[in-house]
Design a protein around this motif. Structure first.
Motif, PDB file in Angstrom:
ATOM      1  N   ARG A  22       0.815  -1.214   0.000  1.00 54.39           N
ATOM      2  CA  ARG A  22       0.000   0.000   0.000  1.00 54.39           C
ATOM      3  C   ARG A  22       0.852   1.271   0.000  1.00 54.39           C
ATOM      4  O   ARG A  22       0.391   2.352   0.342  1.00 54.39           O
ATOM      5  CB  ARG A  22      -0.937  -0.027   1.214  1.00 54.39           C
ATOM      6  CG  ARG A  22      -1.913  -1.197   1.182  1.00 54.39           C
ATOM      7  CD  ARG A  22      -2.742  -1.311   2.446  1.00 54.39           C
ATOM      8  NE  ARG A  22      -3.629  -0.167   2.627  1.00 54.39           N
ATOM      9  CZ  ARG A  22      -4.391   0.005   3.715  1.00 54.39           C
ATOM     10  NH1 ARG A  22      -4.365  -0.888   4.688  1.00 54.39           N
ATOM     11  NH2 ARG A  22      -5.168   1.067   3.812  1.00 54.39           N
ATOM     12  N   PHE A  23       2.107   1.134  -0.434  1.00 55.35           N
ATOM     13  CA  PHE A  23       3.025   2.275  -0.474  1.00 55.35           C
ATOM     14  C   PHE A  23       2.452   3.402  -1.339  1.00 55.35           C
ATOM     15  O   PHE A  23       2.467   4.579  -0.949  1.00 55.35           O
ATOM     16  CB  PHE A  23       4.373   1.808  -1.022  1.00 55.35           C
ATOM     17  CG  PHE A  23       5.483   2.822  -0.913  1.00 55.35           C
ATOM     18  CD1 PHE A  23       6.220   2.935   0.251  1.00 55.35           C
ATOM     19  CD2 PHE A  23       5.821   3.631  -1.995  1.00 55.35           C
ATOM     20  CE1 PHE A  23       7.264   3.856   0.346  1.00 55.35           C
ATOM     21  CE2 PHE A  23       6.844   4.548  -1.907  1.00 55.35           C
ATOM     22  CZ  PHE A  23       7.578   4.655  -0.731  1.00 55.35           C
ATOM     23  N   GLY A  24       1.931   3.061  -2.497  1.00 60.58           N
ATOM     24  CA  GLY A  24       1.375   4.067  -3.395  1.00 60.58           C
ATOM     25  C   GLY A  24       0.169   4.775  -2.811  1.00 60.58           C
ATOM     26  O   GLY A  24      -0.079   5.953  -3.112  1.00 60.58           O
ATOM     27  N   GLU A  25      -0.590   4.088  -1.983  1.00 64.37           N
ATOM     28  CA  GLU A  25      -1.731   4.710  -1.315  1.00 64.37           C
ATOM     29  C   GLU A  25      -1.250   5.837  -0.398  1.00 64.37           C
ATOM     30  O   GLU A  25      -1.844   6.923  -0.364  1.00 64.37           O
ATOM     31  CB  GLU A  25      -2.479   3.652  -0.513  1.00 64.37           C
ATOM     32  CG  GLU A  25      -3.659   4.160   0.275  1.00 64.37           C
ATOM     33  CD  GLU A  25      -4.312   3.053   1.088  1.00 64.37           C
ATOM     34  OE1 GLU A  25      -4.866   3.366   2.168  1.00 64.37           O
ATOM     35  OE2 GLU A  25      -4.272   1.874   0.662  1.00 64.37           O
ATOM     36  N   PHE A  26      -0.162   5.576   0.320  1.00 61.18           N
ATOM     37  CA  PHE A  26       0.374   6.611   1.205  1.00 61.18           C
ATOM     38  C   PHE A  26       0.915   7.793   0.417  1.00 61.18           C
ATOM     39  O   PHE A  26       0.625   8.955   0.724  1.00 61.18           O
ATOM     40  CB  PHE A  26       1.481   6.039   2.097  1.00 61.18           C
ATOM     41  CG  PHE A  26       2.042   7.047   3.062  1.00 61.18           C
ATOM     42  CD1 PHE A  26       1.497   7.178   4.329  1.00 61.18           C
ATOM     43  CD2 PHE A  26       3.093   7.894   2.702  1.00 61.18           C
ATOM     44  CE1 PHE A  26       1.995   8.133   5.232  1.00 61.18           C
ATOM     45  CE2 PHE A  26       3.587   8.839   3.586  1.00 61.18           C
ATOM     46  CZ  PHE A  26       3.036   8.964   4.848  1.00 61.18           C
ATOM     47  N   THR A  27       1.716   7.527  -0.597  1.00 58.36           N
ATOM     48  CA  THR A  27       2.324   8.632  -1.336  1.00 58.36           C
ATOM     49  C   THR A  27       1.276   9.461  -2.075  1.00 58.36           C
ATOM     50  O   THR A  27       1.470  10.665  -2.286  1.00 58.36           O
ATOM     51  CB  THR A  27       3.398   8.118  -2.313  1.00 58.36           C
ATOM     52  OG1 THR A  27       2.839   7.140  -3.195  1.00 58.36           O
ATOM     53  CG2 THR A  27       4.568   7.500  -1.555  1.00 58.36           C
ATOM     54  N   ALA A  28       0.152   8.838  -2.453  1.00 56.93           N
ATOM     55  CA  ALA A  28      -0.919   9.608  -3.088  1.00 56.93           C
ATOM     56  C   ALA A  28      -1.536  10.598  -2.109  1.00 56.93           C
ATOM     57  O   ALA A  28      -1.837  11.746  -2.463  1.00 56.93           O
ATOM     58  CB  ALA A  28      -1.991   8.669  -3.638  1.00 56.93           C
ATOM     59  N   LEU A  64      13.025  11.837   4.167  1.00 58.11           N
ATOM     60  CA  LEU A  64      11.763  11.512   3.513  1.00 58.11           C
ATOM     61  C   LEU A  64      11.916  11.419   2.003  1.00 58.11           C
ATOM     62  O   LEU A  64      11.248  10.603   1.353  1.00 58.11           O
ATOM     63  CB  LEU A  64      10.690  12.533   3.882  1.00 58.11           C
ATOM     64  CG  LEU A  64      10.246  12.541   5.346  1.00 58.11           C
ATOM     65  CD1 LEU A  64       9.119  13.533   5.547  1.00 58.11           C
ATOM     66  CD2 LEU A  64       9.816  11.150   5.802  1.00 58.11           C
ATOM     67  N   ARG A  65      12.792  12.230   1.429  1.00 60.67           N
ATOM     68  CA  ARG A  65      13.035  12.113  -0.014  1.00 60.67           C
ATOM     69  C   ARG A  65      13.609  10.728  -0.333  1.00 60.67           C
ATOM     70  O   ARG A  65      13.267  10.141  -1.367  1.00 60.67           O
ATOM     71  CB  ARG A  65      13.980  13.212  -0.500  1.00 60.67           C
ATOM     72  CG  ARG A  65      13.308  14.556  -0.646  1.00 60.67           C
ATOM     73  CD  ARG A  65      14.148  15.501  -1.481  1.00 60.67           C
ATOM     74  NE  ARG A  65      15.414  15.857  -0.854  1.00 60.67           N
ATOM     75  CZ  ARG A  65      15.552  16.829   0.035  1.00 60.67           C
ATOM     76  NH1 ARG A  65      14.505  17.561   0.400  1.00 60.67           N
ATOM     77  NH2 ARG A  65      16.725  17.096   0.554  1.00 60.67           N
ATOM     78  N   ARG A  66      14.467  10.241   0.525  1.00 65.49           N
ATOM     79  CA  ARG A  66      15.057   8.925   0.271  1.00 65.49           C
ATOM     80  C   ARG A  66      14.036   7.813   0.408  1.00 65.49           C
ATOM     81  O   ARG A  66      13.970   6.912  -0.436  1.00 65.49           O
ATOM     82  CB  ARG A  66      16.226   8.683   1.229  1.00 65.49           C
ATOM     83  CG  ARG A  66      16.788   7.260   1.146  1.00 65.49           C
ATOM     84  CD  ARG A  66      18.150   7.133   1.782  1.00 65.49           C
ATOM     85  NE  ARG A  66      18.146   7.302   3.203  1.00 65.49           N
ATOM     86  CZ  ARG A  66      17.941   6.290   4.091  1.00 65.49           C
ATOM     87  NH1 ARG A  66      17.693   5.077   3.648  1.00 65.49           N
ATOM     88  NH2 ARG A  66      17.990   6.512   5.375  1.00 65.49           N
ATOM     89  N   VAL A  67      13.227   7.836   1.462  1.00 62.31           N
ATOM     90  CA  VAL A  67      12.365   6.678   1.726  1.00 62.31           C
ATOM     91  C   VAL A  67      11.006   6.767   1.030  1.00 62.31           C
ATOM     92  O   VAL A  67      10.352   5.751   0.810  1.00 62.31           O
ATOM     93  CB  VAL A  67      12.167   6.464   3.239  1.00 62.31           C
ATOM     94  CG1 VAL A  67      13.507   6.210   3.916  1.00 62.31           C
ATOM     95  CG2 VAL A  67      11.412   7.616   3.898  1.00 62.31           C
ATOM     96  N   LEU A  68      10.580   7.993   0.663  1.00 61.01           N
ATOM     97  CA  LEU A  68       9.264   8.144   0.018  1.00 61.01           C
ATOM     98  C   LEU A  68       9.359   8.594  -1.423  1.00 61.01           C
ATOM     99  O   LEU A  68       8.394   8.515  -2.168  1.00 61.01           O
ATOM    100  CB  LEU A  68       8.405   9.149   0.797  1.00 61.01           C
ATOM    101  CG  LEU A  68       8.041   8.771   2.231  1.00 61.01           C
ATOM    102  CD1 LEU A  68       7.233   9.896   2.875  1.00 61.01           C
ATOM    103  CD2 LEU A  68       7.276   7.462   2.289  1.00 61.01           C
ATOM    104  N   GLY A  69      10.526   9.085  -1.815  1.00 57.30           N
ATOM    105  CA  GLY A  69      10.687   9.627  -3.159  1.00 57.30           C
ATOM    106  C   GLY A  69      10.346  11.096  -3.202  1.00 57.30           C
ATOM    107  O   GLY A  69       9.856  11.685  -2.226  1.00 57.30           O
TER     108      GLY A  69
END
Length: 446
Positions: free
Chosen positions: A418-424, A440-445
Motif C-alpha cells: 500500500r506504499f502508493g496509497e500513502f504517497t498519493a 523523507l526524499r530517500r524513503v518516500l521519493g
C-alpha cells in the motif's frame, strides 16, 4: 541521569541552536526553533513557514535513530504541547496533546484506572513521535500504538486543522496513523484504552537452540513474548507477559533495583565501555553478562511490566520480517556473528506483532517478527548493520522507520503493497513538500 538529559539536547553553534537526538548520531541546525503552547499557535507557525517557503518539521523526544524529524527550516519542539486533554470512559478512549511523553500518559491513565492494551519498552518518547514512526512492543494479538488510535488531528500546510478518524477523512486517517511527519503536524491523538489490568511477567534464561525450536509455541502460548540473544554465546533471556487475576506482586525494591538499574544499566554501561575500548574482550564480557540476569516472576500494572529504563545509549537497526521467516533469519544473523570478526556487545532483540491495516506499518498485512540489532554509542556500526541488513532484505524485510537502515523508496515500494496509497495522500496534502527533508526524499521519493 536526569529527565532533562533523557530528552533531546540543544547547544548553541554559530548563532543557531543545534538539535541532537537521544543517541547523538543525528544533528540539525534549524533556522529557528519554536515551542507552541496551543493548536492555534501551532497552526500559525506552520502557515507562516509554508508562506515563507521554509520547510517545517516537528520533533518528539529524539528517540529515533534516523533523521526523520531533522530540518534546516523551522523545528517545532514538543515541550509545551503536552497533557491529557480528555478521558472518555464511555467510548473507552483518551485524547492527548501530541507532545505528551508516554510516561505522563501512562501515569495519568493508571491513576484513572485505565491502561493502553500494549506498548513499547521506552516511555520517554512523545505520543506523536511514537505513533509517527511505528513504535511497537510485542504481542500475539495486540499491535503497535498506532494501531490503537481511533482519531487524530493534523495541521496541514495552510494551517488547516484536519480531524481524521474512520468516519472523518478516513483516507488520511488510514495513512497518518504512521505518517513519518510527511502529511502534516499532528496536534492531538485519540487512543483506545481499557480498564486497568495486571500482567504477570516471567523472565527466564533459555538456550538459543531451544528458543528457536520452540518459538512458534512460545508466541502462540503467551499474550506477549520476546527474547534477547547475546551474540558470541548460546544464551538468551526470555520474557513472557500474560494477564493475571492478581494480586499485584511487583519486584521488591532492592531486587528490582539490582536487576533493572545495577545490572541492566550500571554494570552493562561498564561492560559496553570496556568492550568499546578493547573489542577483543567483547566475547568474554558477553559470556559473563549473558549469565548475570536470573529468572524472576512478578505481577504489576501494564506499563510497569512492558517498559524498562534505557540509560545506556546505543544505535539500533530493526527489521520486520514475515512471521514464518523470523527464525531462519535469526539463525543467519548468528552464523554471521559466529563466522566474522564483528564484536557485538549488545543483545539482539526479537519481538512479534499481528498484521494490521496501516499502509506504512511494518506489520501492514502480515504477521511479523522483529529482529533488532544494537551497538553501544560511539562503536563503529556500519559494517555489522550492513551485513545484517543484507540478511533482512533477503527475506523481504521492512526497516523500522525510526531506526537506522539504508533502504530507499524503490525498495520500500516493493515490500509495502500500500506504499502508493500513502504517497498519493502525501501528494494531495503536501505537494510542495513543506514537511519534507532528505530522509523523507530517500524513503518516500520526491
Amino acid at each position: 541521569m536526569s529527565e532533562k538529559t533523557e530528552k533531546t539536547e540543544k547547544i548553541s553553534t554559530a548563532g543557531r541552536s543545534t538539535w541532537r537526538n537521544w543517541a547523538g548520531n543525528v544533528t540539525a541546525r534549524p533556522v529557528r526553533s519554536v515551542a507552541p503552547a496551543s493548536t492555534a499557535e501551532l497552526a500559525r507557525i506552520v502557515r507562516s513557514a509554508a508562506a515563507e517557503g521554509i520547510p517545517v518539521k516537528a520533533v518528539g523526544a529524539g528517540h529515533s535513530f534516523t533523521a526523520a524529524a531533522a530540518t534546516e527550516g523551522v523545528l517545532i519542539r514538543p515541550d509545551r504541547l503536552t497533557g491529557v486533554q480528555r478521558v472518555d470512559r464511555a467510548a473507552g478512549t483518551v485524547t492527548v496533546a501530541a507532545g505528551t511523553p508516554l510516561h505522563q500518559l501512562n501515569e495519568t491513565l493508571a491513576a484513572a484506572g485505565l491502561s493502553l492494551t500494549n506498548m513499547g519498552d521506552i516511555m520517554r518518547q512523545t505520543a506523536a513521535g511514537a505513533v509517527g514512526t511505528g513504535t511497537h512492543g510485542t504481542g500475539r494479538d495486540s499491535a503497535s500504538i498506532a494501531a490503537q488510535l481511533t482519531a487524530l488531528e493534523l495541521i496541514t500546510t495552510d494551517g488547516t486543522l484536519l480531524r481524521c478518524s474512520a468516519e472523518e477523512n478516513p483516507d488520511v486517517f488510514a495513512a497518518a496513523r504512521i505518517g513519518l511527519g510527511a502529511l502534516g503536524v499532528i496536534s492531538s491523538l485519540t487512543c483506545a484504552v481499557e480498564p486497568a489490568f495486571l500482567l504477570t511477567a516471567q523472565e527466564e534464561p533459555m538456550a538459543f537452540d531451544r528458543v528457536v525450536a520452540e518459538f512458534d509455541e512460545l508466541v502462540a502460548g503467551n499474550e506477549h513474548f520476546e527474547f534477547y540473544w547475546f551474540p558470541h554465546t548460546e544464551n538468551c533471556n526470555t520474557k513472557r507477559n500474560n494477564r493475571s487475576e492478581g494480586p499485584a506482586a511487583p519486584p521488591g525494591r532492592i531486587g528490582g533495583w539490582v536487576e533493572d538499574e545495577l545490572l541492566s544499566n550500571g554494570a552493562f554501561q561498564l561492560a559496553c565501555s570496556a568492550g568499546r575500548a578493547v573489542p577483543a574482550a567483547v566475547p568474554g564480557i558477553a559470556r559473563v553478562t549473558s549469565r548475570a540476569l536470573s529468572a524472576r516472576t512478578y505481577t504489576d500494572i501494564p506499563y510497569k511490566v512492558f517498559t524498562s529504563p534505557r540509560r545506556v545509549r546505543f544505535v539500533e537497526m530493526e527489521y520486520a520480517l514475515p512471521r514464518e521467516a523470523g527464525m531462519a533469519a535469526l539463525r543467519e544473523v548468528k552464523a554471521l556473528v559466529d563466522g566474522s570478526d564483528f564484536r557485538v556487545g549488545f543483545p539482539v532483540e526479537v519481538r512479534t506483532a499481528p498484521a494490521d491495516d496501516i499502509p506504512l506499518s511494518t506489520a501492514s498485512g502480515r504477521d511479523s517478527v522483529y529482529i533488532a540489532v544494537h551497538l553501544y554509542r560511539g562503536t563503529p556500526h556500519q559494517g555489522y548493520f550492513s551485513a545484517v541488513e543484507r540478511i533482512m532484505t533477503g527475506f523481504g524485510g521492512r526497516p523500522h522507520w525510526g531506526k537506522l537502515h539504508s533502504r530507499d523508496a524503490g525498495y520500500l515500494a516493493g515490500v509495502y503493497p500500500r506504499f502508493g496509497e500513502f504517497t498519493a495522500v502525501r501528494d494531495r496534502l503536501d505537494p510542495g513538500r513543506v514537511f519534507g527533508n532528505p530522509y523523507l526524499r530517500r524513503v518516500l521519493g520526491d
